[in-house]
Design a protein around this motif. Structure first.
Motif, PDB file in Angstrom:
ATOM      1  N   GLN A 117       0.836  -1.193   0.000  1.00 37.78           N
ATOM      2  CA  GLN A 117       0.000   0.000   0.000  1.00 37.78           C
ATOM      3  C   GLN A 117       0.877   1.253   0.000  1.00 37.78           C
ATOM      4  OE1 GLN A 117      -3.282   0.012  -0.281  1.00 37.78           O
ATOM      5  NE2 GLN A 117      -3.359  -2.236  -0.309  1.00 37.78           N
ATOM      6  N   GLN A 118       0.554   2.121  -0.931  1.00 41.24           N
ATOM      7  CA  GLN A 118       1.306   3.362  -0.987  1.00 41.24           C
ATOM      8  C   GLN A 118       0.908   4.262   0.185  1.00 41.24           C
ATOM      9  OE1 GLN A 118       3.729   4.064  -3.054  1.00 41.24           O
ATOM     10  NE2 GLN A 118       3.494   2.146  -4.201  1.00 41.24           N
ATOM     11  N   PRO A 119       1.897   4.818   0.852  1.00 45.68           N
ATOM     12  CA  PRO A 119       1.558   5.714   1.959  1.00 45.68           C
ATOM     13  C   PRO A 119       0.815   6.945   1.463  1.00 45.68           C
ATOM     14  CG  PRO A 119       3.900   5.867   1.404  1.00 45.68           C
ATOM     15  CD  PRO A 119       3.340   4.716   0.615  1.00 45.68           C
ATOM     16  N   TYR A 120      -0.017   7.472   2.320  1.00 43.21           N
ATOM     17  CA  TYR A 120      -0.804   8.647   1.960  1.00 43.21           C
ATOM     18  C   TYR A 120       0.131   9.820   1.693  1.00 43.21           C
ATOM     19  CZ  TYR A 120      -3.806  12.717   2.539  1.00 43.21           C
ATOM     20  OH  TYR A 120      -4.449  13.911   2.361  1.00 43.21           O
ATOM     21  N   ASP A 121      -0.113  10.495   0.597  1.00 44.00           N
ATOM     22  CA  ASP A 121       0.727  11.628   0.197  1.00 44.00           C
ATOM     23  C   ASP A 121      -0.161  12.866   0.112  1.00 44.00           C
ATOM     24  OD1 ASP A 121       2.587  13.349  -0.756  1.00 44.00           O
ATOM     25  OD2 ASP A 121       2.814  12.417  -2.716  1.00 44.00           O
ATOM     26  N   MET A 122      -0.020  13.758   1.072  1.00 45.95           N
ATOM     27  CA  MET A 122      -0.870  14.947   1.099  1.00 45.95           C
ATOM     28  C   MET A 122      -0.529  15.890  -0.046  1.00 45.95           C
ATOM     29  SD  MET A 122       0.709  16.948   4.396  1.00 45.95           S
ATOM     30  CE  MET A 122       2.393  17.583   4.440  1.00 45.95           C
ATOM     31  N   TRP A 123       0.681  15.758  -0.599  1.00 47.90           N
ATOM     32  CA  TRP A 123       1.076  16.637  -1.697  1.00 47.90           C
ATOM     33  C   TRP A 123       0.371  16.234  -2.989  1.00 47.90           C
ATOM     34  CZ3 TRP A 123       3.494  20.496   0.504  1.00 47.90           C
ATOM     35  CH2 TRP A 123       4.214  20.262   1.684  1.00 47.90           C
ATOM     36  N   SER A 124       0.303  14.929  -3.247  1.00 46.22           N
ATOM     37  CA  SER A 124      -0.345  14.458  -4.478  1.00 46.22           C
ATOM     38  C   SER A 124      -1.822  14.835  -4.507  1.00 46.22           C
ATOM     39  CB  SER A 124      -0.190  12.939  -4.598  1.00 46.22           C
ATOM     40  OG  SER A 124       1.173  12.587  -4.718  1.00 46.22           O
TER      41      SER A 124
ATOM     42  N   ARG B  29       3.516  21.070  -9.466  1.00 49.93           N
ATOM     43  CA  ARG B  29       4.244  19.830  -9.185  1.00 49.93           C
ATOM     44  C   ARG B  29       5.602  20.128  -8.543  1.00 49.93           C
ATOM     45  NH1 ARG B  29       2.158  18.519 -14.584  1.00 49.93           N
ATOM     46  NH2 ARG B  29       0.442  17.001 -14.360  1.00 49.93           N
ATOM     47  N   GLY B  30       6.216  21.216  -8.962  1.00 46.56           N
ATOM     48  CA  GLY B  30       7.500  21.589  -8.364  1.00 46.56           C
ATOM     49  C   GLY B  30       7.365  21.945  -6.893  1.00 46.56           C
ATOM     50  N   ILE B  31       6.301  22.651  -6.534  1.00 47.51           N
ATOM     51  CA  ILE B  31       6.068  22.988  -5.128  1.00 47.51           C
ATOM     52  C   ILE B  31       5.851  21.724  -4.315  1.00 47.51           C
ATOM     53  CG2 ILE B  31       4.505  24.167  -3.535  1.00 47.51           C
ATOM     54  CD1 ILE B  31       3.956  26.213  -5.740  1.00 47.51           C
ATOM     55  N   ALA B  32       5.077  20.787  -4.854  1.00 47.77           N
ATOM     56  CA  ALA B  32       4.842  19.524  -4.146  1.00 47.77           C
ATOM     57  C   ALA B  32       6.140  18.754  -3.957  1.00 47.77           C
ATOM     58  CB  ALA B  32       3.828  18.683  -4.909  1.00 47.77           C
TER      59      ALA B  32
ATOM     60  N   VAL C 223       5.387  17.243   6.897  1.00 48.34           N
ATOM     61  CA  VAL C 223       4.144  16.504   7.119  1.00 48.34           C
ATOM     62  C   VAL C 223       3.108  17.362   7.837  1.00 48.34           C
ATOM     63  CG1 VAL C 223       5.267  14.253   7.149  1.00 48.34           C
ATOM     64  CG2 VAL C 223       5.075  15.546   9.280  1.00 48.34           C
ATOM     65  N   ASP C 224       3.498  18.546   8.212  1.00 47.62           N
ATOM     66  CA  ASP C 224       2.597  19.461   8.918  1.00 47.62           C
ATOM     67  C   ASP C 224       1.844  20.297   7.893  1.00 47.62           C
ATOM     68  OD1 ASP C 224       1.261  21.090  10.622  1.00 47.62           O
ATOM     69  OD2 ASP C 224       3.035  22.164  11.357  1.00 47.62           O
ATOM     70  N   ARG C 225       0.527  20.284   7.988  1.00 44.40           N
ATOM     71  CA  ARG C 225      -0.278  21.061   7.050  1.00 44.40           C
ATOM     72  C   ARG C 225      -0.126  22.570   7.261  1.00 44.40           C
ATOM     73  NH1 ARG C 225      -3.971  17.880   4.261  1.00 44.40           N
ATOM     74  NH2 ARG C 225      -4.098  15.728   5.016  1.00 44.40           N
ATOM     75  N   GLN C 226       0.477  22.958   8.354  1.00 41.03           N
ATOM     76  CA  GLN C 226       0.722  24.382   8.581  1.00 41.03           C
ATOM     77  C   GLN C 226       2.071  24.812   8.011  1.00 41.03           C
ATOM     78  OE1 GLN C 226      -1.705  26.266   9.731  1.00 41.03           O
ATOM     79  NE2 GLN C 226      -2.934  24.378   9.898  1.00 41.03           N
ATOM     80  N   HIS C 227       2.792  23.868   7.414  1.00 42.24           N
ATOM     81  CA  HIS C 227       4.085  24.195   6.828  1.00 42.24           C
ATOM     82  C   HIS C 227       3.893  25.201   5.690  1.00 42.24           C
ATOM     83  CE1 HIS C 227       7.960  23.681   4.794  1.00 42.24           C
ATOM     84  NE2 HIS C 227       8.395  23.130   5.924  1.00 42.24           N
ATOM     85  N   PRO C 228       4.778  26.187   5.556  1.00 45.70           N
ATOM     86  CA  PRO C 228       4.611  27.213   4.509  1.00 45.70           C
ATOM     87  C   PRO C 228       4.494  26.636   3.103  1.00 45.70           C
ATOM     88  CG  PRO C 228       6.281  27.889   6.091  1.00 45.70           C
ATOM     89  CD  PRO C 228       5.922  26.477   6.439  1.00 45.70           C
ATOM     90  N   VAL C 229       5.229  25.565   2.816  1.00 43.27           N
ATOM     91  CA  VAL C 229       5.161  24.975   1.476  1.00 43.27           C
ATOM     92  C   VAL C 229       3.772  24.390   1.234  1.00 43.27           C
ATOM     93  CG1 VAL C 229       6.133  23.236  -0.066  1.00 43.27           C
ATOM     94  CG2 VAL C 229       7.632  24.507   1.476  1.00 43.27           C
TER      95      VAL C 229
ATOM     96  N   LEU D 170      -1.661  24.713  -1.089  1.00 45.62           N
ATOM     97  CA  LEU D 170      -3.097  24.768  -0.827  1.00 45.62           C
ATOM     98  C   LEU D 170      -3.711  26.009  -1.470  1.00 45.62           C
ATOM     99  CD1 LEU D 170      -5.558  23.568   0.626  1.00 45.62           C
ATOM    100  CD2 LEU D 170      -4.888  24.891   2.660  1.00 45.62           C
ATOM    101  N   GLN D 171      -3.005  27.129  -1.402  1.00 41.57           N
ATOM    102  CA  GLN D 171      -3.490  28.348  -2.028  1.00 41.57           C
ATOM    103  C   GLN D 171      -3.534  28.196  -3.544  1.00 41.57           C
ATOM    104  OE1 GLN D 171      -4.789  31.102  -0.525  1.00 41.57           O
ATOM    105  NE2 GLN D 171      -5.335  31.648  -2.634  1.00 41.57           N
TER     106      GLN D 171
END
Length: 206
Positions: free
Chosen positions: A87-94, A138-141, A150-156, A161-162
């Protein structure tokens, strides 16, 4: 004839023979002065041999036949056990990249529905520019993955998200302009809307 039947018959014959021989030997060894005919003696020996030798022998032979048949039956080939698919781990970036890609595809599909005109060609160029901006998404991800964020509050993550929100908003604007161009496909009528839309195009590389 099956293996079980042959074994049952062989067991019955063997049991009858052995018990007949034993009974005959006992009869010959007995010292009885009472006269009796040979026919009666042979009949009695046969009945005794069948009852106490043939029937048990048939039962035992039947059991042996079932065992032999089970041994002779070809074994079913075992199906190869495939290793579980990892199982592929969950990737919040994808997840966010896919949201932007979906908006890009819907924008391109919406442009194709517009009547052919110079205004549509302009809208087509705007759609192609949005596709180029998707590479920056894709480059930002990829940057977020490289940093191990892994923190959703991370600036990247917040930047990505924006971007997803900007793509969604731009998709809505394209739909609105495309609808207006159905009634007014002329370039002069659509120019103002296209200029505004072009300014709203997400510019991630700037």
């Amino acid at each position: 004839m099956g293996v079980v039947v042959r074994s049952a018959l062989w067991g019955a014959a063997t049991g009858t023979l052995l018990m007949g021989v034993l009974t005959t030997a006992v009869d010959l060894a007995s010292t009885s002065d009472r006269p009796h005919s040979a026919f009666v003696t042979i009949t009695a020996i046969l009945i005794f041999a069948v009852a106490f030798g043939g029937i048990p022998g048939a039962v035992i032979g039947t059991g042996v036949g079932f065992v032999r048949r089970a041994i002779q039956q070809p074994r079913q080939p075992r199906h190869p056990v495939h290793p579980p698919i990892p199982q592929q781990p969950y990737d919040m970036w994808s997840e966010l990249v896919e949201r932007c890609a979906e908006s890009t595809r819907r924008v391109a599909n919406a442009v194709q529905t517009v009547p052919k005109s110079a205004a549509k060609d302009w809208l087509q160029r705007i759609s192609e520019q949005l596709t180029k901006e998707l590479d920056d998404v894709r480059g930002i991800a990829q940057l977020g993955r490289a940093l191990g964020a892994v923190d959703r509050q991370h600036p990247v993550y917040q930047r990505l998200l924006q971007a997803a929100r900007d793509f969604q908003q731009f998709e809505n604007e394209v739909g609105r302009v495309a609808l207006q161009m159905f009634d007014h496909p002329e370039l002069d009528e659509a120019r103002t809307h296209l200029e505004v839309l072009e300014k709203q195009l997400p510019q991630l590389s700037t």
